[in-house]
Design a protein around this motif. Structure first.
Motif, short mmCIF file in Angstrom:
data_model
loop_
_atom_site.label_atom_id
_atom_site.label_comp_id
_atom_site.label_asym_id
_atom_site.label_seq_id
_atom_site.Cartn_x
_atom_site.Cartn_y
_atom_site.Cartn_z
N VAL A 18 -20.14 0.68 -0.37
CA VAL A 18 -18.90 -0.03 -0.04
C VAL A 18 -17.69 0.86 -0.28
N LEU A 19 -17.68 1.57 -1.41
CA LEU A 19 -16.56 2.46 -1.70
C LEU A 19 -16.46 3.58 -0.67
N LEU A 20 -17.61 4.16 -0.32
CA LEU A 20 -17.61 5.23 0.67
C LEU A 20 -17.18 4.70 2.04
N LEU A 21 -17.61 3.50 2.37
CA LEU A 21 -17.21 2.90 3.64
C LEU A 21 -15.69 2.69 3.67
N GLY A 22 -15.13 2.24 2.55
CA GLY A 22 -13.68 2.05 2.48
C GLY A 22 -12.92 3.35 2.66
N VAL A 23 -13.44 4.43 2.05
CA VAL A 23 -12.79 5.74 2.17
C VAL A 23 -12.83 6.22 3.62
N LEU A 24 -13.98 6.11 4.26
CA LEU A 24 -14.12 6.56 5.65
C LEU A 24 -13.22 5.75 6.58
N ALA A 25 -13.17 4.43 6.37
CA ALA A 25 -12.32 3.59 7.21
C ALA A 25 -10.85 3.93 6.99
N ALA A 26 -10.46 4.16 5.72
CA ALA A 26 -9.07 4.50 5.44
C ALA A 26 -8.69 5.82 6.09
N LEU A 27 -9.59 6.80 6.05
CA LEU A 27 -9.31 8.09 6.69
C LEU A 27 -9.17 7.93 8.20
N GLY A 28 -9.99 7.06 8.79
CA GLY A 28 -9.88 6.81 10.23
C GLY A 28 -8.55 6.17 10.58
N VAL A 29 -8.13 5.17 9.80
CA VAL A 29 -6.85 4.51 10.05
C VAL A 29 -5.70 5.50 9.88
N TRP A 30 -5.79 6.36 8.85
CA TRP A 30 -4.74 7.36 8.62
C TRP A 30 -4.61 8.30 9.81
N GLN A 31 -5.73 8.71 10.38
CA GLN A 31 -5.67 9.60 11.54
C GLN A 31 -5.10 8.89 12.77
N VAL A 32 -5.35 7.60 12.90
CA VAL A 32 -4.74 6.83 14.00
C VAL A 32 -3.22 6.81 13.82
N GLN A 33 -2.78 6.60 12.59
CA GLN A 33 -1.34 6.62 12.31
C GLN A 33 -0.75 8.00 12.57
N ARG A 34 -1.48 9.06 12.17
CA ARG A 34 -1.03 10.42 12.44
C ARG A 34 -0.96 10.69 13.94
N LEU A 35 -1.89 10.12 14.71
CA LEU A 35 -1.88 10.29 16.15
C LEU A 35 -0.60 9.71 16.74
N GLN A 36 -0.21 8.52 16.30
CA GLN A 36 1.00 7.91 16.82
C GLN A 36 2.23 8.71 16.42
N TRP A 37 2.23 9.21 15.17
CA TRP A 37 3.35 10.05 14.72
C TRP A 37 3.45 11.31 15.56
N LEU A 41 6.47 12.54 18.03
CA LEU A 41 7.12 13.84 17.83
C LEU A 41 7.14 14.64 19.12
N ILE A 42 6.04 14.62 19.87
CA ILE A 42 5.99 15.33 21.14
C ILE A 42 6.99 14.74 22.12
N ASP A 43 7.06 13.40 22.17
CA ASP A 43 8.03 12.74 23.07
C ASP A 43 9.46 13.13 22.69
N LYS A 44 9.74 13.18 21.37
CA LYS A 44 11.09 13.54 20.92
C LYS A 44 11.43 14.97 21.31
N ALA A 45 10.48 15.89 21.14
CA ALA A 45 10.73 17.28 21.47
C ALA A 45 10.96 17.44 22.97
N GLU A 46 10.17 16.76 23.78
CA GLU A 46 10.32 16.86 25.24
C GLU A 46 11.64 16.26 25.69
N ALA A 47 12.02 15.13 25.08
CA ALA A 47 13.30 14.50 25.44
C ALA A 47 14.47 15.38 25.05
N ALA A 48 14.41 16.01 23.86
CA ALA A 48 15.50 16.87 23.41
C ALA A 48 15.63 18.10 24.30
#
Length: 248
Positions: A18-37, A41-48
């Motif tokens: 369960v602990l390992l599953l929580g860590v893996l899921a949290a890492l996946g969610v973090w990478q989804v958040q990083r993807l949006q960030w 950032l790419i959109d901002k650079a292209e717009a600028a």
């Protein structure tokens, strides 16, 4: 005939899973958040990049001037003192020449000086621009550039050797250039030369290298989480599967 004892429920293994599953899921969610960030950032650079250049003072007054194209008017920039930043540009070793330029109007963060990256010089070129103390009577020099929040040095970066730096330590560079007062958190990368007589000097902003592998990382972490669930289910199934003797 005595009935075989049933296996005990694997409490410790379950807790670990369960602990390992929580860590893996949290890492996946973090990478989804990083993807949006990263996409933002790419959109901002292209717009600028598609916007008209602003005077440096006006750009620094923005809430977020990162990647904005600017026009810099700096008195005596062509003969300003400079420090050198050891770097590699397009596979060539060399240095970047960095000078300080006073900002006539103060931006949102109250900066009074901005560091200007005047361009890249390959290692085989020994010639340098003439440098002398700032002269208020010097002619204004106008260059185009790009505003970037340049990353600073990390724990592995060697300390500077005199006026040669190995990382963009803005505070130390400003001190070496004799700057007193606040320094902008942004750096201006010149895209036109303040010293056209020095043909080896290449004024160019480094590319905004956006490696966007976050979706692949997210799928990897979520895939490992799913694999862990199947592995745990298979383990329980094997543990509680009736033995041939129990079937008879």
């Amino acid at each position: 005939m005595t009935e075989p004892a049933r296996p005990r429920f694997p409490i410790v293994l379950t807790v670990i899973a369960v602990l390992l599953l929580g860590v893996l899921a949290a890492l996946g969610v973090w990478q989804v958040q990083r993807l949006q960030w990263k996409l933002d950032l790419i959109d901002k650079a292209e717009a600028a990049a598609g916007q008209a250049p602003l005077p440096l003072e006006a750009a620094l007054a923005l809430d977020d001037p990162d990647f904005r194209r600017v026009i810099v008017t700096c008195r005596g920039l062509n003969t300003a003192p400079f420090v050198e930043l050891q770097t590699i540009e397009d596979g060539d070793a060399g240095v970047r020449l960095i000078s300080a330029c006073p900002v006539e109007g103060r931006g949102a963060e109250g900066e009074g000086t901005v560091l200007v990256d005047r361009g890249f010089l390959p290692a085989e070129i020994a010639e340098r621009p003439a440098a002398r103390d700032r002269d208020e009577a010097a002619m204004p020099v106008v260059v185009a550039g790009v505003v970037r929040r340049a990353p600073g040095p990390n724990a592995m970066t060697p300390p500077p050797s005199g006026r040669l730096f190995y990382g963009r330590d803005r505070a130390a560079m400003a001190q070496a250039l004799g700057v007193s007062g606040p320094v902008s958190p942004y750096t201006v990368y010149a895209t036109t030369s303040a010293n056209p007589e020095l043909t080896g000097l290449r004024p160019v902003a480094p590319p905004a290298a956006f490696s966007n592998n976050h979706l692949g990382y997210a799928l990897t972490w979520f895939g490992l989480a799913v694999a862990l669930v199947f592995f745990y289910a298979a383990l329980l199934l094997r543990r509680y599967r009736p033995t041939p003797s129990e079937d008879r």
